[in-house]
Write an enzyme that holds these catalytic residues in place. Sequence first.
Site, mmCIF file in Angstrom:
data_model
loop_
_atom_site.group_PDB
_atom_site.id
_atom_site.type_symbol
_atom_site.label_atom_id
_atom_site.label_comp_id
_atom_site.label_asym_id
_atom_site.label_seq_id
_atom_site.Cartn_x
_atom_site.Cartn_y
_atom_site.Cartn_z
ATOM 1 N N ASP A 117 0.824 -1.252 0.125
ATOM 2 C CA ASP A 117 0.011 -0.228 0.175
ATOM 3 C C ASP A 117 1.247 0.838 -0.180
ATOM 4 O OD1 ASP A 117 -1.662 2.652 0.334
ATOM 5 O OD2 ASP A 117 -2.658 1.452 2.356
ATOM 6 N N ASN B 140 1.162 4.387 0.064
ATOM 7 C CA ASN B 140 0.373 4.970 1.079
ATOM 8 C C ASN B 140 0.423 6.412 1.002
ATOM 9 O OD1 ASN B 140 -1.757 6.030 2.801
ATOM 10 N ND2 ASN B 140 -1.920 5.188 4.961
ATOM 11 N N LYS C 162 -2.363 -1.458 -4.281
ATOM 12 C CA LYS C 162 -3.562 -0.663 -4.403
ATOM 13 C C LYS C 162 -3.014 0.443 -3.615
ATOM 14 C CE LYS C 162 -5.552 0.888 -0.718
ATOM 15 N NZ LYS C 162 -4.797 1.941 -0.339
ATOM 16 N N GLY D 228 -12.478 6.171 -4.905
ATOM 17 C CA GLY D 228 -14.126 6.601 -2.942
ATOM 18 C C GLY D 228 -14.488 5.512 -3.409
ATOM 19 N N THR E 98 -11.554 7.187 6.597
ATOM 20 C CA THR E 98 -10.109 7.189 7.215
ATOM 21 C C THR E 98 -9.723 5.514 6.583
ATOM 22 O OG1 THR E 98 -10.137 8.261 9.066
ATOM 23 C CG2 THR E 98 -8.639 7.368 9.679
ATOM 24 N N GLY E 99 -10.570 4.288 7.388
ATOM 25 C CA GLY E 99 -10.506 3.116 7.095
ATOM 26 C C GLY E 99 -10.154 2.245 6.006
ATOM 27 N N ALA E 100 -11.012 3.115 4.539
ATOM 28 C CA ALA E 100 -11.533 3.019 4.237
ATOM 29 C C ALA E 100 -10.870 1.763 3.060
ATOM 30 C CB ALA E 100 -12.711 3.728 3.955
ATOM 31 N N GLY E 101 -10.562 1.969 2.708
ATOM 32 C CA GLY E 101 -8.445 1.305 1.813
ATOM 33 C C GLY E 101 -8.013 0.215 2.610
ATOM 34 N N ASP E 102 -8.297 0.574 4.030
ATOM 35 C CA ASP E 102 -7.384 -0.197 4.318
ATOM 36 C C ASP E 102 -8.359 -1.922 4.767
ATOM 37 O OD1 ASP E 102 -4.991 0.925 4.630
ATOM 38 O OD2 ASP E 102 -6.594 1.552 6.731
#
Length: 317
Positions: free
Chosen positions: A164, A166, A193, A228, A254-258
Site C-alpha cells: 500500500d 500510502n 492497491k 472512492g 479513514t479506514g476504507a482503503g484498508d
Amino acid sequence: MPVAITCGEMLIDFVSTVAGVTLIEAPAFHKAAGGAPANVAVGLARLGLSSGFMGKVGGDDFGEFLRETLASNAVDTTHLLFTKEARTTLAFVSLRAGGERDFIFYRNPGAEMLFAPDEVNEDYIASAEIFHFGSITLGAQPSRDATLRAAQAASAHGLFISYDPNLRLNLWSSPQAAREGIMVGWPHANLIKVSREELEFLSGSADLEWGARRLWHSNLRLLVATHGASGCTYFTPEASGHIPGFAVEAVDTTGAGDAFLAALLFKLHSARNTPLAEGLIREAVRFANAAGALTATRRGAIPALPRLSEIEELLEG
C-alpha cells in the site's frame, strides 16, 4: 501461526467528533486505533483469515491500548515490539464534507520509525502465506531497512506480497523524496492497491492505464486504483476493467482503503499461487468495494472495519 502478516506503523488516530470542520474548528476528538498495516491485519481477522502484526509502538499507555486492540480482534501480537526511546505516534484527523480527511502527525520520532532490521523475525514471516506492508515506515531509518528486509524475506519464502503506497506528503521532506521513497517498496509486490491520486502522483500522468503500465514490473500480478464512491479500476498483465462502488452516506473514510485491501486479500487468498482469473478478480474487487463502503459509514479506522456477514448482506441487498 497466522496465515497473513502485516508490517508497518500502528498509531492513535484522534478523529474529529464533528464532520465538515478543519482541525482548528474541531471541538473535540475521538481516540481510535489506526495505522494502515494494522488496520489490514484487523480487517483480515474480522473476515476469518488469521493474521499477525509486525512493528513497534511506544512503551506507553497508548502503545498498550494498541496491543489490546489487536489482541481483542484476534490478531497475533507476538511480534509487536515496544520501545521507551520514543512515544506512540498520534495523528489528529479532521473530517471534511463527504468524509475526506486532513491529518497532522505528532512524531519526532514516532516509535514505528525505530523498528530495526535485526528485529525482523524471518522464521515468523516464512511460516505465513501472505505478507502485507505499507510505505509509511519507508520514510525513515531504521524502519526503512527493517521494512525492506521483511519484504525481501517474504519474497524469498514465496509469500504472496501486497503493498500500500500510502501517500502522506507531510511525512516526507519533499514530493520528490516521497515519490522515490514510496517506489522503493513497489518492486516487491504481487498486489498493489493505490488511490487514483496516488497513481497519478507516482506515474506523473492522469491517464490511469498509461500510469499503471509505466509502473508495471515483472512480479506484479494485480494493481487496483480506487476512486472512492465511484469504485475502482483494476489492471492485470493482460487486462483492465472498472467495478462500480456502492452508494452509502460517508461519515469517515479513514479506514476504507484498508478495509478494501483486507477484503481483496481475503478473496484472493485461495488463488494466490495460481494465475488470477479475471472473473475472480472482478468478484473480489466488488467484495472489496462493499467492505470499503461499509467502513466509510462509521467513525475511526479499526472500529469501523466490517465483518464477513455485513459485507455479504450489502452484496445481497
